[in-house]
Design an enzyme around this catalytic site. Structure first.
Site, PDB file in Angstrom:
ATOM      1  N   SER A 154       0.813  -1.223   0.000  1.00 37.35           N
ATOM      2  CA  SER A 154       0.000   0.000   0.000  1.00 37.35           C
ATOM      3  C   SER A 154       0.848   1.276   0.000  1.00 37.35           C
ATOM      4  O   SER A 154       0.733   2.115   0.913  1.00 37.35           O
ATOM      5  CB  SER A 154      -0.920  -0.024   1.212  1.00 37.35           C
ATOM      6  N   ARG A 169       8.156   6.574  -3.127  1.00 35.14           N
ATOM      7  CA  ARG A 169       8.514   7.147  -1.825  1.00 35.14           C
ATOM      8  C   ARG A 169       7.669   6.469  -0.757  1.00 35.14           C
ATOM      9  O   ARG A 169       6.571   5.980  -1.028  1.00 35.14           O
ATOM     10  CB  ARG A 169       8.290   8.661  -1.777  1.00 35.14           C
ATOM     11  N   ASP A 207      -3.448  -1.548  -2.539  1.00 32.18           N
ATOM     12  CA  ASP A 207      -4.686  -1.916  -1.823  1.00 32.18           C
ATOM     13  C   ASP A 207      -5.942  -1.356  -2.503  1.00 32.18           C
ATOM     14  O   ASP A 207      -7.012  -1.979  -2.483  1.00 32.18           O
ATOM     15  CB  ASP A 207      -4.637  -1.514  -0.333  1.00 32.18           C
TER      16      ASP A 207
END
Ligand code: BGC
Length: 472
Positions: A154, A169, A207
């Site tokens: 996620s 990131r 997700d």
């Protein structure tokens, strides 16, 4: 006559003079319909910009999931979901009966030291929990062979295929060294090999993508999958011909692909979001300042911290908890989203549950009028989060010209914070000017199993494709 624009019952009986200072908070946190419309219109432009070669604040990541499952997928897939708080391992068995499946799952808490340690620690932690799960539930690969595994990660990744992904990131205050800018799949697969686990990673998905697939599988009217939890994000299906950055990819013009928007990064360049001094502080003290500005105003990881900063400020101004020791309240992240939710659910005259929460979590004993002021502030913070959340969903609908659809939403804040869903729905109503007697045309529905069944379905689609591509 009250000078407050929004003065809920909870403030009844407290004289306006005593709490005039709260009007400033109302000005900071209340968003009118016009504010939401303006934010949404800018959001639409930013979604479009993210699809261009030059890009913008919103990554609009290509997931390489190029269709929805038919419902006839079969097979057994392991899934691992690395969310913001937990690691969930599932064994999903898709049956030959349409839309039927069985799953076994186990949840493990992701310790803070793993969230901020090294890549080896993270991947070995995951491999270790998978090994435990396999011992507990699974006797080995099918016919002793290798088991396919779908990894739900996620975080934003740049994918050249569904089997790889370079972490752009860390978000949600994760800070594991040696992963940003790297392909995570070889790193994780190597950890599985170190333990001789009989698994092969066949799909890497977000997700939101899992949520979209799983929700659409149950209800074909679902056009957007979204998460409202520690973080906040959404995915939808886009036409290849509308994605300029895929122009030279050699894909058929009439094909479609799921886009993981990663819209938590909306307005990182701070053009339209009405940032308060508290938002600025949360951002500057976060692990990655200047990133995920929208997410930091909206999601579960930050709303507790927002309230904490406000309460500390009011204490320092001599307005709240006079003469009390607020040392626990001074601890960063001392308040979680659940604190706000418990407070808002308390309907007792004396706000007894709320008082108990203050005593247990913060060792504070507020007077009833102080509890009522806190309740008012919680309402402001949570309502702003819900209304801003509505802007992201509305922007995708506007961009895609969707007038009516279902949105599958998963995540602890959406599912457990009562009142949140209603506030977000009201936000959509205000943006689209639906009359009060008209049903919600864009309905936010609770989604389930994105990271289990959704990920397993994505993997099954890939495996089917591989099977078809095999030479006879
Ligand atoms: C991540 C997304 C994720 C969202 C919800 C964000 O911080 O960047 O990839 O979908 O949280 O979990």
């Amino acid at each position: 006559m009250s000078g407050f624009r929004y003065r809920p019952e909870v403030l009844d009986g407290i004289s306006e003079h005593e709490i005039a200072y709260l009007k400033e908070y109302e000005d900071w946190f209340l968003l009118e319909s016009d504010d939401l419309k303006k934010i949404t219109d800018h959001f639409v432009k930013e979604l479009e910009k993210g699809l261009t070669k030059e890009g913008g604040n919103i990554p609009m990541n290509i997931t390489w999931v190029m269709g929805f499952p038919s419902g006839h997928e079969t097979g057994r897939v392991l899934t691992i979901d690395m969310g913001g708080t937990n690691l969930r391992v599932c064994d999903v068995c898709l049956s030959s009966r349409k839309r039927d499946f069985e799953q076994t799952q186990r949840k493990f808490k992701l310790p803070d030291e793993v969230k901020t340690g090294t890549n080896l620690q993270l991947w070995d932690f995951i491999a270790d929990r998978l090994e435990f799960f396999l011992h507990e539930h699974h006797q080995g690969g099918q016919n002793g062979g290798i088991i396919p595994l779908a990894f739900t990660f996620s975080f934003p990744v740049d994918q050249k295929s569904i089997k790889s992904g370079v972490l752009q990131r860390w978000t949600k205050n994760f800070n594991v060294s040696g992963v940003e800018g790297e392909d995570i799949i070889p790193q994780l697969q190597a950890a599985f090999q170190r333990k001789n686990l009989p698994v092969r990673i066949v799909a890497l998905i977000n997700d939101t993508t899992g949520t979209l697939i799983a929700s659409h599988y149950r209800d074909p009217q679902v056009k957007i999958g979204s998460i409202f939890s520690t973080g906040c994000n959404a995915a939808y299906m886009e036409e290849i011909k509308l994605i300029p950055k895929l122009k030279d990819a050699g894909l058929p013009e009439n094909a479609k692909v799921i886009i993981n928007t990663e819209y938590g990064a909306f307005d990182n360049d701070r053009k339209v979001l009405p940032l308060t001094p508290f938002d600025r502080k949360i951002d500057s003290e976060s692990v990655r300042p200047g990133t995920q500005i929208y997410e930091k105003m909206v999601s579960g990881l930050y709303i507790g911290e927002m309230l904490r900063l406000i309460l500390v400020t009011l204490h320092e101004q001599g307005r709240l908890f006079k003469g009390q020791d607020i040392s626990r309240l001074r601890n960063e992240n001392a308040l979680e989203a659940s604190f706000l939710s418990v407070a808002e659910m308390d309907v007792s005259e004396g706000l007894d549950d709320m008082r108990e929460e203050f005593e247990e979590s913060l060792s504070l004993s507020p007077e009833v009028y102080e509890l009522r002021i806190c309740r008012y502030l919680i309402g402001l913070v949570a309502t702003r989060a819900a209304r801003l959340y509505a802007c992201g969903i509305a922007a995708i609908c506007k961009k895609k010209n969707i007038r009516r659809c279902h949105v599958g939403v998963d995540g602890s804040v959406f599912n457990k914070y009562s009142g949140f869903k209603g506030r977000a729905a009201q936000g959509l109503r205000d943006i689209f000017d639906w009359p009060p007697d008209e049903l919600e045309l864009i309905a936010l529905n609770t989604a389930e199993d994105g990271s289990g069944v959704g990920a397993a379905l994505a993997a099954a689609l890939i495996l089917e494709g591989e099977q078809k591509a095999k030479p006879l």
